[in-house]
Each structure stands twice: as C-alpha cells, then as structure tokens.
Enzyme design. Structure first.
Site, PDB file in Angstrom:
ATOM      1  N   ARG A 101     -31.952 -96.882  56.174  1.00 15.73           N
ATOM      2  CA  ARG A 101     -32.097 -96.217  55.440  1.00 15.73           C
ATOM      3  C   ARG A 101     -31.015 -97.443  54.244  1.00 15.73           C
ATOM      4  NH1 ARG A 101     -28.195 -91.089  54.536  1.00 15.73           N
ATOM      5  NH2 ARG A 101     -29.392 -91.137  52.309  1.00 15.73           N
ATOM      6  N   ASP A 123     -21.576 -95.791  48.198  1.00 15.00           N
ATOM      7  CA  ASP A 123     -22.437 -96.709  49.703  1.00 15.00           C
ATOM      8  C   ASP A 123     -22.774 -97.469  49.029  1.00 15.00           C
ATOM      9  OD1 ASP A 123     -22.750 -93.341  49.267  1.00 15.00           O
ATOM     10  OD2 ASP A 123     -24.048 -94.419  51.027  1.00 15.00           O
ATOM     11  N   LYS A 154     -24.539 -91.274  45.536  1.00 12.27           N
ATOM     12  CA  LYS A 154     -24.735 -90.201  45.442  1.00 12.27           C
ATOM     13  C   LYS A 154     -25.452 -89.260  44.057  1.00 12.27           C
ATOM     14  CE  LYS A 154     -26.391 -88.021  48.275  1.00 12.27           C
ATOM     15  NZ  LYS A 154     -27.456 -88.698  48.557  1.00 12.27           N
TER      16      LYS A 154
HETATM   17  O1  MRU Z   1     -27.037 -89.566  51.151  1.00 18.75           O
HETATM   18  P1  MRU Z   1     -25.657 -89.269  51.694  1.00 18.75           P
HETATM   19  O2  MRU Z   1     -25.143 -88.225  52.358  1.00 18.75           O
HETATM   20  O3  MRU Z   1     -25.661 -90.472  53.331  1.00 18.75           O
HETATM   21  O4  MRU Z   1     -25.009 -89.613  50.676  1.00 18.75           O
HETATM   22  C1  MRU Z   1     -23.335 -89.701  50.729  1.00 18.75           C
HETATM   23  C2  MRU Z   1     -22.851 -90.531  50.414  1.00 18.75           C
HETATM   24  O5  MRU Z   1     -23.160 -90.592  48.564  1.00 18.75           O
HETATM   25  C3  MRU Z   1     -21.166 -90.497  50.136  1.00 18.75           C
HETATM   26  O6  MRU Z   1     -20.403 -90.005  48.674  1.00 18.75           O
HETATM   27  C4  MRU Z   1     -20.945 -91.768  50.487  1.00 18.75           C
HETATM   28  O7  MRU Z   1     -22.134 -92.773  51.337  1.00 18.75           O
HETATM   29  C5  MRU Z   1     -19.452 -92.215  50.625  1.00 18.75           C
HETATM   30  S1  MRU Z   1     -19.583 -91.786  52.343  1.00 18.75           S
HETATM   31  C6  MRU Z   1     -17.547 -91.559  52.823  1.00 18.75           C
END
Ligand code: MRU
Length: 350
Positions: A92, A240, A251
């Site tokens: 990813r 992220d 997200k």
């Molecule tokens: O696609 P995802 O579910 O991996 O996205 C996660 C997020 O956007 C979270 O807000 C981010 O990783 C922070 S986790 C502490």
C-alpha cells in the site's frame, strides 16, 4: 482486547484479526509467507498506518524464513530477500509506516551482518516485537499529550479508524479520547461511517462502544450540518503520512471535514506518531495517494448499487493542507504551526 497482531514463533505464522469481518465476527487470518501478508494488507485484513508498520516488521521475519529455504546464508540470499521486502513495502503506497518499518529492519540487518538465517530470523523477530511494544507505548504518550486539548463536555468528531485496531493497541486519535475519559472528562464521540469500506461504522463504533465510550454514528455527508448545529466541539483524526510542511494524508473525506471545521471555527486536530511524519516528502501534493478498485464504490458488499457500465473514483486518501490543522498530537507533545519547523524539531529530537 488481546493483540490483534501477533507472531507465533513456533509455527512461524503472523496471526491477524481479520478486520474485514468486524463487527459481525471475530476471525483470524494466518500469514505463513509474504504473499499471504501482501494479500492481507491489500484486502484490508489489517489496516491503519501504525498497524501496517507493525505487521510489515513481522512480515520481514516471514520473508527471512522464506528465503532461508532456498539459500544457505543471508549474504547469498540477499537479492531474493530484498525482492520480498520491496514487494511488501509496495503493498500500500500512502501510509509511510509500512515502508519505514521495513527500512528499520534492513538497518538491523546491515548493522549486525548476521552469519546465518537462524541469527537473522532471531534478530528480526526480537526487533519486530520491540516495534510492536514501542507503538503501544507511543500511543499512550500521544494520549497523554492529546488529552490536554479536550475539555469535559466536548463532542469529538472522528473519521475512519485511528484506534486499537489501526495501531499496536490503544490508538492515536481514539487513544486521546480513552485517556481524556480515563481522567474523568465527559467526552462523547461522533464516528463518521467512512465510505466506502465503513471503517468508522464497523471499527471505530465497535471499539468505542465496547470500551464504554458514548458514540453516535453519522453519515459522512452529515458533518457540515452537525457542525452548523453546534453538535461538534472538536475534530480529531489519525494520519497516514504527514509531509514536511504539515500537509497530512488521511482517509478520503478528511479534507472536506477539515474545510467544514474551518468554516465553523471548530478546531481540527491530527494525532499520529512521529513515525508517520515523512520529512523526505516536502508537501502534500508529493504524497502518493492509493487508488483502490472501483467495485468498492459501485457495489455494496456483492450487490451493485449503480447502473452497469458506470465507473467510480476510489481514491483511498486525501490531503488536508497544513493551514487547516490546528495542532498535531505526537508522542513528543502537541505541535503547532509553522509545522515546517515544529515537525523537523520533533523528528530530530525523537
Ligand atoms: O485505509 P485504511 O483503513 O488503512 O485507512 C486508515 C486511516 O486513514 C487512518 O485514519 C490512519 O491510518 C491513522 S491510523 C492510527
């Protein structure tokens, strides 16, 4: 909750709580090699930036075990091992923790130059356990710093899932809420459902509810109205990747919430470990944004919800400009603008 990421040294399996099945059922997904783990990451068995970093560290152990089957020592198998680590790092693209933890494992290998696979595997297993433990400790420190931003009576709107399930445990944004409530503050939460994969409805609401935190679910498109009606006092999300200038990927949908928060004079905070800060990415536009299959948007489960032949955008993340962020809660404290300076200083000290 018992750890949702766990390595069983005896069988050599990485055991992940399958987040796709929550909250309906608790099932475990066994990764016996890097291919299994890449599948688990891409299919969202495990997700959330810090959790991806922890899983990837254990993934390096899987890669070393796999390589050991075909080569007599790590020096001979270096190319094959590197190829597995590169594939894992690319599983990813947005969450920087994934790449970062694999880099850390590579350094451990370079540092000690282990003579045999048994030594390398033991070294990496110990390092992965350390990364796992460190993430939990870091989250507790984020919680302690962030709790100072919350007042009794606050209603905090959060997005996606930045809790126990997105980290080694406790959580970043949700960790702040757990800590504030632990201090006796009356904090209630609005969890946005987070289309298309519903991490907010399925995971955040699940976690908060089972931990006794009052939580109300909202459609993503209700955020602005809830703010307008005075129902939201603060916004708190995870991240992220945080670029050197403070622009933050999270997200898809986070950016719109930040704009709405600014329009209504509501503070918008990010909570994230320093391992999510990427000083080598100068600004938000340089952050690679993952695009996922259209079917996640065109279908609800296995049912198509739009006419045959209609496509869909499916960016998994967006970028919130630093100017919209009131503060970034890290294990080193709450950082404020100008983020170019405060982030660089915190990373250097960290
Ligand atoms: O696609 P995802 O579910 O991996 O996205 C996660 C997020 O956007 C979270 O807000 C981010 O990783 C922070 S986790 C502490």
């Amino acid at each position: 909750m018992k750890p949702h990421i766990r390595f069983d040294g005896a069988s050599g399996a990485l055991i992940l709580l399958d987040q796709r099945r929550l909250p309906a059922s608790k099932e475990y997904f066994y990764c016996r090699d890097t291919r299994d783990l890449i599948y688990a990451i891409q299919e969202m068995v495990v997700r959330g930036a810090p959790a991806l970093g922890v899983a990837a560290a254990f993934g390096c152990v899987l890669a070393a075990r796999e390589t050991a089957a075909g080569f007599s020592n790590p020096r001979e198998g270096a190319e094959a091992l590197d190829a597995l680590l590169d594939a894992l790092a690319a599983a990813r693209p947005t969450a920087v923790n994934l790449r970062r933890m694999i880099e850390r494992m590579r350094w451990v290998r370079l540092d000690r130059d282990p003579p045999g696979f048994a030594e390398l595997i033991a070294l990496w297993e110990a390092e992965s356990e350390r990364i796992h433990k460190e993430d939990l400790e870091v989250n507790r420190r984020i919680g302690a710093h962030g709790a100072e931003l919350l007042d009794s009576g606050d209603v905090v709107l959060t997005y996606c899932n930045a809790g126990e399930l997105a980290t080694a445990g406790f959580g970043t944004a949700l960790g702040v809420i757990y800590e504030a409530r632990g201090q006796g503050k009356d904090i209630r939460v609005i969890a946005c459902e987070t289309r298309p994969l519903l991490q907010g409805a399925r995971l955040t609401a699940y976690e908060l509810h089972r931990n006794g935190v009052p939580v109300t679910l909202a459609c993503d498109n209700a955020c602005a109205l809830l703010m307008r009606r005075g129902l939201v006092s603060k916004v708190l999300t995870g991240a992220d990747r945080i670029a050197a200038d403070g622009d933050t990927a999270n997200k898809i949908g986070t950016y719109g919430i930040a704009l709405a928060a600014q329009a209504h004079g509501i503070p918008f905070y990010i909570a994230a470990p320093l391992s999510t800060v990427d000083l080598s990415t100068p600004a938000g536009d340089d952050i690679p944004l993952e695009e996922r299959p259209e079917s996640e948007v065109t279908h609800f489960g296995s049912r198509r919800i739009c006419p045959e032949g209609v496509g869909a955008f499916n960016f998994a993340f967006d970028v919130t400009q630093a100017a919209l962020i009131s503060g970034i809660v890290t294990e080193a404290g709450v950082l404020f603008p100008p983020y170019g300076q405060s982030l660089a200083r915190a990373v250097e000290r960290g």
